[in-house]
Scaffold this motif. Structure first.
Motif, PDB file in Angstrom:
ATOM      1  N   GLY A 167       0.810  -1.215   0.000  1.00  0.00           N
ATOM      2  CA  GLY A 167       0.000   0.000   0.000  1.00  0.00           C
ATOM      3  C   GLY A 167       0.837   1.256   0.000  1.00  0.00           C
ATOM      4  N   ILE A 168       0.175   2.367  -0.380  1.00  0.00           N
ATOM      5  CA  ILE A 168       0.841   3.672  -0.443  1.00  0.00           C
ATOM      6  C   ILE A 168       0.041   4.661   0.392  1.00  0.00           C
ATOM      7  CG2 ILE A 168       1.791   5.431  -1.967  1.00  0.00           C
ATOM      8  CD1 ILE A 168       1.358   3.535  -4.300  1.00  0.00           C
ATOM      9  N   SER A 169       0.760   5.491   1.132  1.00  0.00           N
ATOM     10  CA  SER A 169       0.091   6.520   1.914  1.00  0.00           C
ATOM     11  C   SER A 169       0.887   7.815   1.813  1.00  0.00           C
ATOM     12  CB  SER A 169      -0.030   6.090   3.380  1.00  0.00           C
ATOM     13  OG  SER A 169      -0.625   7.121   4.153  1.00  0.00           O
ATOM     14  N   PHE A 170       0.326   8.795   1.069  1.00  0.00           N
ATOM     15  CA  PHE A 170       0.909  10.130   0.964  1.00  0.00           C
ATOM     16  C   PHE A 170       0.003  11.098   1.733  1.00  0.00           C
ATOM     17  CE2 PHE A 170       3.142   8.092  -2.369  1.00  0.00           C
ATOM     18  CZ  PHE A 170       4.241   8.862  -2.708  1.00  0.00           C
ATOM     19  N   ARG A 171       0.613  11.935   2.577  1.00  0.00           N
ATOM     20  CA  ARG A 171      -0.187  12.892   3.346  1.00  0.00           C
ATOM     21  C   ARG A 171       0.569  14.212   3.451  1.00  0.00           C
ATOM     22  NH1 ARG A 171      -4.245  11.623   7.549  1.00  0.00           N
ATOM     23  NH2 ARG A 171      -4.888  13.592   8.461  1.00  0.00           N
ATOM     24  N   LYS A 172      -0.115  15.291   3.081  1.00  0.00           N
ATOM     25  CA  LYS A 172       0.458  16.631   3.121  1.00  0.00           C
ATOM     26  C   LYS A 172       1.768  16.673   2.348  1.00  0.00           C
ATOM     27  CE  LYS A 172      -1.726  18.078   7.440  1.00  0.00           C
ATOM     28  NZ  LYS A 172      -1.521  18.615   8.803  1.00  0.00           N
ATOM     29  N   GLU A 229      -4.525  15.421   1.209  1.00  0.00           N
ATOM     30  CA  GLU A 229      -4.041  16.804   1.292  1.00  0.00           C
ATOM     31  C   GLU A 229      -2.751  16.979   0.492  1.00  0.00           C
ATOM     32  OE1 GLU A 229      -4.437  18.537   5.357  1.00  0.00           O
ATOM     33  OE2 GLU A 229      -4.942  16.459   5.900  1.00  0.00           O
ATOM     34  N   THR A 230      -2.728  16.370  -0.656  1.00  0.00           N
ATOM     35  CA  THR A 230      -1.560  16.434  -1.524  1.00  0.00           C
ATOM     36  C   THR A 230      -1.770  17.492  -2.605  1.00  0.00           C
ATOM     37  OG1 THR A 230      -1.094  14.098  -1.122  1.00  0.00           O
ATOM     38  CG2 THR A 230      -0.076  15.090  -3.050  1.00  0.00           C
ATOM     39  N   GLY A 268      -8.909  15.520  -0.432  1.00  0.00           N
ATOM     40  CA  GLY A 268      -8.468  16.894  -0.265  1.00  0.00           C
ATOM     41  C   GLY A 268      -7.267  17.252  -1.123  1.00  0.00           C
ATOM     42  N   ALA A 269      -7.080  16.560  -2.240  1.00  0.00           N
ATOM     43  CA  ALA A 269      -5.948  16.840  -3.118  1.00  0.00           C
ATOM     44  C   ALA A 269      -6.238  18.037  -4.014  1.00  0.00           C
ATOM     45  CB  ALA A 269      -5.632  15.612  -3.965  1.00  0.00           C
ATOM     46  N   GLN A 270      -5.163  18.731  -4.426  1.00  0.00           N
ATOM     47  CA  GLN A 270      -5.290  19.880  -5.323  1.00  0.00           C
ATOM     48  C   GLN A 270      -4.431  19.643  -6.565  1.00  0.00           C
ATOM     49  OE1 GLN A 270      -4.491  23.640  -3.447  1.00  0.00           O
ATOM     50  NE2 GLN A 270      -5.705  23.144  -1.611  1.00  0.00           N
ATOM     51  N   PHE A 271      -5.065  19.838  -7.737  1.00  0.00           N
ATOM     52  CA  PHE A 271      -4.370  19.696  -9.013  1.00  0.00           C
ATOM     53  C   PHE A 271      -4.313  21.070  -9.676  1.00  0.00           C
ATOM     54  CE2 PHE A 271      -6.381  15.698  -7.973  1.00  0.00           C
ATOM     55  CZ  PHE A 271      -5.413  14.750  -8.255  1.00  0.00           C
ATOM     56  N   ASN A 272      -3.083  21.574  -9.884  1.00  0.00           N
ATOM     57  CA  ASN A 272      -2.917  22.908 -10.451  1.00  0.00           C
ATOM     58  C   ASN A 272      -2.382  22.897 -11.872  1.00  0.00           C
ATOM     59  OD1 ASN A 272      -3.819  24.093  -8.044  1.00  0.00           O
ATOM     60  ND2 ASN A 272      -1.755  24.003  -7.172  1.00  0.00           N
ATOM     61  N   ASP A 273      -2.247  21.707 -12.449  1.00  0.00           N
ATOM     62  CA  ASP A 273      -1.818  21.593 -13.831  1.00  0.00           C
ATOM     63  C   ASP A 273      -2.476  20.349 -14.404  1.00  0.00           C
ATOM     64  OD1 ASP A 273      -0.449  21.792 -16.267  1.00  0.00           O
ATOM     65  OD2 ASP A 273       1.375  22.515 -15.289  1.00  0.00           O
ATOM     66  N   MET A 274      -1.996  19.873 -15.532  1.00  0.00           N
ATOM     67  CA  MET A 274      -2.600  18.713 -16.175  1.00  0.00           C
ATOM     68  C   MET A 274      -2.418  17.461 -15.324  1.00  0.00           C
ATOM     69  SD  MET A 274      -3.962  19.969 -18.802  1.00  0.00           S
ATOM     70  CE  MET A 274      -4.481  18.383 -19.426  1.00  0.00           C
ATOM     71  N   ASN A 300     -13.436  15.715  -1.907  1.00  0.00           N
ATOM     72  CA  ASN A 300     -13.010  17.079  -1.568  1.00  0.00           C
ATOM     73  C   ASN A 300     -11.761  17.486  -2.339  1.00  0.00           C
ATOM     74  OD1 ASN A 300     -15.123  17.349   0.313  1.00  0.00           O
ATOM     75  ND2 ASN A 300     -13.854  16.401   1.925  1.00  0.00           N
ATOM     76  N   CYS A 301     -11.682  17.067  -3.585  1.00  0.00           N
ATOM     77  CA  CYS A 301     -10.545  17.415  -4.433  1.00  0.00           C
ATOM     78  C   CYS A 301     -10.939  18.552  -5.384  1.00  0.00           C
ATOM     79  CB  CYS A 301     -10.070  16.207  -5.234  1.00  0.00           C
ATOM     80  SG  CYS A 301      -9.468  14.854  -4.202  1.00  0.00           S
ATOM     81  N   SER A 302      -9.924  19.290  -5.836  1.00  0.00           N
ATOM     82  CA  SER A 302     -10.206  20.424  -6.724  1.00  0.00           C
ATOM     83  C   SER A 302      -9.057  20.614  -7.702  1.00  0.00           C
ATOM     84  CB  SER A 302     -10.421  21.700  -5.910  1.00  0.00           C
ATOM     85  OG  SER A 302      -9.228  22.049  -5.217  1.00  0.00           O
ATOM     86  N   THR A 303      -9.383  21.382  -8.781  1.00  0.00           N
ATOM     87  CA  THR A 303      -8.376  21.721  -9.779  1.00  0.00           C
ATOM     88  C   THR A 303      -8.372  23.230 -10.004  1.00  0.00           C
ATOM     89  OG1 THR A 303      -9.863  21.566 -11.683  1.00  0.00           O
ATOM     90  CG2 THR A 303      -8.831  19.524 -10.910  1.00  0.00           C
ATOM     91  N   SER A 304      -7.294  23.726 -10.620  1.00  0.00           N
ATOM     92  CA  SER A 304      -7.186  25.165 -10.854  1.00  0.00           C
ATOM     93  C   SER A 304      -7.956  25.603 -12.092  1.00  0.00           C
ATOM     94  CB  SER A 304      -5.709  25.565 -10.994  1.00  0.00           C
ATOM     95  OG  SER A 304      -5.123  24.852 -12.068  1.00  0.00           O
ATOM     96  N   HIS A 305      -8.173  24.691 -13.044  1.00  0.00           N
ATOM     97  CA  HIS A 305      -8.956  25.038 -14.231  1.00  0.00           C
ATOM     98  C   HIS A 305      -9.737  23.809 -14.698  1.00  0.00           C
ATOM     99  CE1 HIS A 305      -4.923  23.811 -15.561  1.00  0.00           C
ATOM    100  NE2 HIS A 305      -5.543  23.267 -16.599  1.00  0.00           N
TER     101      HIS A 305
END
Length: 529
Positions: free
Chosen positions: A419-424, A446-447, A468-474, A489-494
């Motif tokens: 398994g994989i666990s990435f946080r902040k 929160e990545t 809670g991840a944020q994607f600011n590019d492709m 609860n994830c979002s993107t910039s465009h």
């Protein structure tokens, strides 16, 4: 200085007891009584059996003769007993004499060894370098001839190397050689002292080397204590020892431990390596401690083996650190370590837990094709250049917490069994998880992905979840299986961030009050007949 231990245990022997005349007389009288009693008994017995007087007399005479024979036999037995005692006393006396002679020889030998040892140690205190060199060589000859004193003599040589040895500040301690250092001293006394220390280091090399086993010069099971020593161009390549302590030592010039074996703990805590350091193929059977160590130049741990754990906490690497094909069989820690040069862990094997907490990587990092048998924990760590884990095999869990990847972070073609666990975690550069096999799921909480991110799971991969991840590019999600990706609860910039959209998900058409677009689940339109 310590002196050789000349004490030895002497076997105790019971004191001899003299045979008193009373015992001899009593034994003689007892023999006479036995003879008389035997004779009388025989006479009495024969008188009752035959009435014929002539025959009775002959029988009595025969009985008397038999009784006397019994008495003579008893006397012979007594004489045999006395002869056996004399033989036993003679043998015991001979053994005692041999033991006394052997003890005298041993005492003479120990006195001679002690005398030679004392003279050699006195030579080390001479103000003449030639005399000090003679003392070191005398100790070497003494240890070679008397194996029981090798550890003591090794301790004396190490104690001499631990004595202060100043080096001119104008010297580049990383590039220095024995010749350049010899030329840099201002006085003949300093040059001569340098030759004495070089001789002492040469003695250790000569008798710890694997090659010395063929010539009979090898000293086995030695313990080295070089705490705080200044060692110039130390060469212990292809050597072996039991335990070694190099804590707070200064290694000037090139240092070589290539192909060496340590069967006990190896302590380098607080040491400083000024020049290139070669630990290639070194085997550490005990705990290897490199806490607070500073490597001013590159260090090479290629194919090194750490059987009982390796600690590089607060270690500082100013140049390249190479751990290619290294084997870590027990827990390894690099907490608070700093890598200013390239860090190479390609094809290394971490068969137990590995830990990088609060570490700083100022240059490229490579874990390409590495194997992690236990949990790999990376926490509060900064990767200022590319970090490549491509084709790595994670048999244990991967835990990444509060980590910054400034440039490319590649986990492409990896295999994650547990398994994989990435946080902040912040990916300021490209993040690549293409063609990775995730067998137990992955979690990104929160990545932040500032640049392009690629997630193209291999067949049979489990769900990759984003919270809670944020994607600011492709962001690329190439998977046809619904349920391969999950967003909460994830979002993107465009709005055009996802190409293509992960199966079952899409980006909202209207931005939120914060100006970002949320990732929402896609529902099939209701078809009215």
């Amino acid at each position: 200085m310590d002196t050789p231990d000349t004490r030895r245990s002497t076997p105790t022997r019971a004191p001899l007891k003299a045979l008193s005349w009373q015992i001899v007389i009593c034994c003689f009288l007892a023999a006479c009584c036995v003879t008389a009693a035997t004779t009388l008994l025989l006479v009495k017995t024969t008188a009752a059996r035959n009435p014929d007087e002539a025959k009775v007399a002959a029988v009595k005479i025969s009985a008397i003769r038999t009784g006397l024979s019994v008495g003579a036999g008893a006397g012979g037995a007594m004489a045999l007993l006395l002869a056996a005692r004399r033989q036993w006393l003679g043998e015991r006396t001979q053994a005692h004499q041999e033991e006394v002679s052997e003890n005298e020889i041993m005492d003479a030998t120990e006195r001679r060894i002690t005398d030679l040892y004392g003279k050699a140690v006195d030579q080390l205190g001479s103000d003449k370098a030639a005399v000090r060199i003679g003392g070191i060589l005398a100790l070497e000859r003494l240890a070679q001839a008397n194996s029981g004193h090798r550890q003591t003599i090794t301790d004396v040589i190490c104690a001499y190397l631990r004595m202060p040895f100043p080096i001119p500040s104008s010297i580049d301690l990383g590039n220095v050689t024995q010749h350049t250092l010899q030329e840099s001293f201002n006085t003949d006394e300093e040059r001569q002292e340098f030759q004495v220390r070089t001789t002492a280091q040469g003695v250790l090399k000569r008798h710890l080397s694997h090659h010395s086993k063929d010539t009979g010069d090898f000293w086995s099971d030695l313990r080295l204590d070089l705490t705080g020593a200044t060692l110039v161009t130390l060469n212990l390549a292809n050597c072996e020892w039991d335990n070694a302590v190099f804590a707070h030592a200064r290694f000037v010039g090139t240092t070589r431990f290539k192909g060496s074996e340590s069967f006990g703990d190896s302590i380098f805590r607080g040491a400083r390596f000024y020049g290139f350091t070669d630990f290639m193929g070194t085997s550490f059977a005990g705990l290897a401690r490199f806490d607070d160590v500073k490597f001013e130049r590159s260090c090479d741990f290629t194919e090194a083996t750490f059987d009982r754990g390796a600690r590089f906490d607060r270690a500082s690497f100013s140049d390249q650190a190479n751990y290619t094909l290294a084997n870590f069989y027990d827990k390894s820690t690099f907490d608070d370590s700093t890598f200013q040069g390239e860090a190479i862990f390609s094809k290394s094997h971490f068969l137990a837990d590995a830990q990088f907490m609060r570490a700083t990587f100022g240059a490229k990092v490579r874990f390409v094709e590495a194997t992690f048998g236990g949990t790999l924990t990376i926490s509060e760590t900064s990767f200022e250049k590319d970090a490549r884990f491509s084709k790595a095999h994670f048999e244990g869990r991967l835990r990444v917490r509060n980590v910054n990847f400034t440039q490319v972070a590649s986990f492409a073609e990896c295999r994650f069994d547990y398994g994989i666990s990435f946080r902040k975690v912040a990916f300021a550069g490209t993040a690549r998880f293409s063609n990775s096999l995730v067998l137990a799921g992955a979690s990104f909480r929160e990545t932040i992905f500032e640049k392009e991110a690629t997630f193209t799971g291999a067949p049979n991969s489990q769900t990759v979840s984003f919270y809670g991840a944020q994607f600011n590019d492709m962001a690329n999600f190439h998977s046809s299986n619904e349920g391969s990706f999950k967003f909460e609860n994830c979002s993107t910039s465009h709005q055009d961030s996802f190409r293509p959209h992960p199966c079952g998900w899409l980006i909202s058409s209207n931005p939120s009050p914060t100006g970002r677009f949320e990732v929402v689940r896609w529902y099939a339109p209701l078809m009215i007949p």
